[in-house]
Design a protein around this motif. Sequence first.
Motif, PDB file in Angstrom:
ATOM      1  N   UNK A   1     -15.242  21.903  20.179  1.00  0.00           N
ATOM      2  CA  UNK A   1     -16.209  21.223  19.324  1.00  0.00           C
ATOM      3  C   UNK A   1     -17.635  21.585  19.675  1.00  0.00           C
ATOM      4  N   UNK A   2     -17.927  21.728  20.963  1.00  0.00           N
ATOM      5  CA  UNK A   2     -19.272  22.131  21.379  1.00  0.00           C
ATOM      6  C   UNK A   2     -19.595  23.544  20.905  1.00  0.00           C
ATOM      7  N   UNK A   3     -18.630  24.455  20.980  1.00  0.00           N
ATOM      8  CA  UNK A   3     -18.859  25.829  20.522  1.00  0.00           C
ATOM      9  C   UNK A   3     -19.097  25.871  19.012  1.00  0.00           C
ATOM     10  N   UNK A   4     -18.334  25.086  18.262  1.00  0.00           N
ATOM     11  CA  UNK A   4     -18.528  25.039  16.808  1.00  0.00           C
ATOM     12  C   UNK A   4     -19.904  24.470  16.477  1.00  0.00           C
ATOM     13  N   UNK A   5     -20.296  23.402  17.185  1.00  0.00           N
ATOM     14  CA  UNK A   5     -21.617  22.818  16.961  1.00  0.00           C
ATOM     15  C   UNK A   5     -22.727  23.810  17.302  1.00  0.00           C
ATOM     16  N   UNK A   6     -22.562  24.560  18.395  1.00  0.00           N
ATOM     17  CA  UNK A   6     -23.566  25.553  18.782  1.00  0.00           C
ATOM     18  C   UNK A   6     -23.696  26.628  17.717  1.00  0.00           C
ATOM     19  N   UNK A   7     -22.575  27.099  17.180  1.00  0.00           N
ATOM     20  CA  UNK A   7     -22.633  28.108  16.122  1.00  0.00           C
ATOM     21  C   UNK A   7     -23.355  27.566  14.895  1.00  0.00           C
TER      22      UNK A   7
ATOM     23  N   UNK B   1     -11.058  27.943  11.597  1.00  0.00           N
ATOM     24  CA  UNK B   1     -10.284  27.003  12.421  1.00  0.00           C
ATOM     25  C   UNK B   1      -8.799  27.318  12.356  1.00  0.00           C
ATOM     26  N   UNK B   2      -8.475  28.618  12.500  1.00  0.00           N
ATOM     27  CA  UNK B   2      -7.094  29.078  12.509  1.00  0.00           C
ATOM     28  C   UNK B   2      -6.697  29.468  13.927  1.00  0.00           C
ATOM     29  N   UNK B   3      -5.416  29.370  14.228  1.00  0.00           N
ATOM     30  CA  UNK B   3      -4.923  29.720  15.547  1.00  0.00           C
ATOM     31  C   UNK B   3      -5.360  28.773  16.643  1.00  0.00           C
ATOM     32  N   UNK B   4      -5.590  27.510  16.297  1.00  0.00           N
ATOM     33  CA  UNK B   4      -6.100  26.561  17.288  1.00  0.00           C
ATOM     34  C   UNK B   4      -5.054  26.175  18.327  1.00  0.00           C
ATOM     35  N   UNK B   5      -3.779  26.247  17.981  1.00  0.00           N
ATOM     36  CA  UNK B   5      -2.742  25.856  18.942  1.00  0.00           C
ATOM     37  C   UNK B   5      -2.805  26.703  20.205  1.00  0.00           C
ATOM     38  N   UNK B   6      -2.687  28.035  20.125  1.00  0.00           N
ATOM     39  CA  UNK B   6      -2.824  28.824  21.360  1.00  0.00           C
ATOM     40  C   UNK B   6      -4.235  28.786  21.925  1.00  0.00           C
ATOM     41  N   UNK B   7      -5.228  28.673  21.049  1.00  0.00           N
ATOM     42  CA  UNK B   7      -6.616  28.636  21.514  1.00  0.00           C
ATOM     43  C   UNK B   7      -6.833  27.475  22.477  1.00  0.00           C
ATOM     44  N   UNK B   8      -6.277  26.330  22.158  1.00  0.00           N
ATOM     45  CA  UNK B   8      -6.476  25.147  22.978  1.00  0.00           C
ATOM     46  C   UNK B   8      -5.483  25.067  24.130  1.00  0.00           C
ATOM     47  N   UNK B   9      -4.305  25.659  23.941  1.00  0.00           N
ATOM     48  CA  UNK B   9      -3.238  25.473  24.918  1.00  0.00           C
ATOM     49  C   UNK B   9      -3.389  26.349  26.153  1.00  0.00           C
TER      50      UNK B   9
END
Length: 237
Positions: free
Chosen positions: A199-205, A25-33
Motif C-alpha cells: 500500500x505504501x508503494x502504491x501511494x508513493x507511485x 494489481x495483478x499477481x498479488x498472491x505471490x507478490x505478498x507471499x
Amino acid sequence: MNDAPPLGQIVRDGLWSNNPALVQLLGLCPLLAVSSTVVNALGLALATLLVLLGSNLAVSLIRHRVTPTVRLPAFVMIIAAFVTCAELLMAAYAFELYRILGIFIPLIVTNCAILGRAEAFASRQPPLPAATDGLMTGLGFAGVLVLLGAIRELFGQGTLFSGMDLLLGPAAAGWELTVFPDLNVLFLVLPPGAFFATGLLIALKNVIDDRLARRRRARRPAMPREERRVRVTGTIR
C-alpha cells in the motif's frame, strides 16, 4: 492485427504507467507471499520474467494459426510449458530456494498478469513488440517484488541480501549486510506487513504521478484569452 505502439510507450507502460503490481494489481498472491526477503523475491521475479518473455513471444508467433475457440487453452498450455522450464531450471541450479518458494513457482501459471498480456497484447502484435512488452512487464513486476522484499527484510529483520547464496551460489555467501542489528519488526515479516508495504508503494507511485502531472500542466503554454473565449462560446469574431 492492431498497429503496434511505439517501443518507448511499451517500455513506459510495463515499467511504470501500467505496472502489473502497482496499477493493474495483478499477481498479488505471490507478490505478498514470498517477498519476505530479497532472495525469495528475486528468485520468483526471475522465474516470472522468463515466463512472461517466453510466453509473449510464443503467442505472437502463433497468433495467426490459432482459432478463436482454442485461444485461451492454447495460451495456458504455452504459459504452463514455460513455467515448467523455469521450475526445472530452479530445481537444478537453486534447489534450496526452489524448496523455499514451493508451490508459488508452479502457480505462476495462474498469474493473471501473464495471461492478460498474452491475450490483450501478444496475440495481436508482431514478435518484437510482444517480446518487448513481456520483458518490460516482467521487469516492472520484478522491480516491485524485489523492492518489497528489500523493505520487508530491511525493516523486519535489519538485514539485506540474506541468503543470496541460495540463488547465486557460494560466491554470494558474504553479501549479507546487517544494517540495523537490533531491529526486528515482526509485523513486516508477516503477511499483514506485506499488504502494508505494498500500500505504501502504491501511494508513493500515485504521489509521484500527481507531481509529474502538475509539472506538465505548469510547463504547458497558457492559451490566449481570445482563443479561450472562442472555445467556450463556440463563436469567432
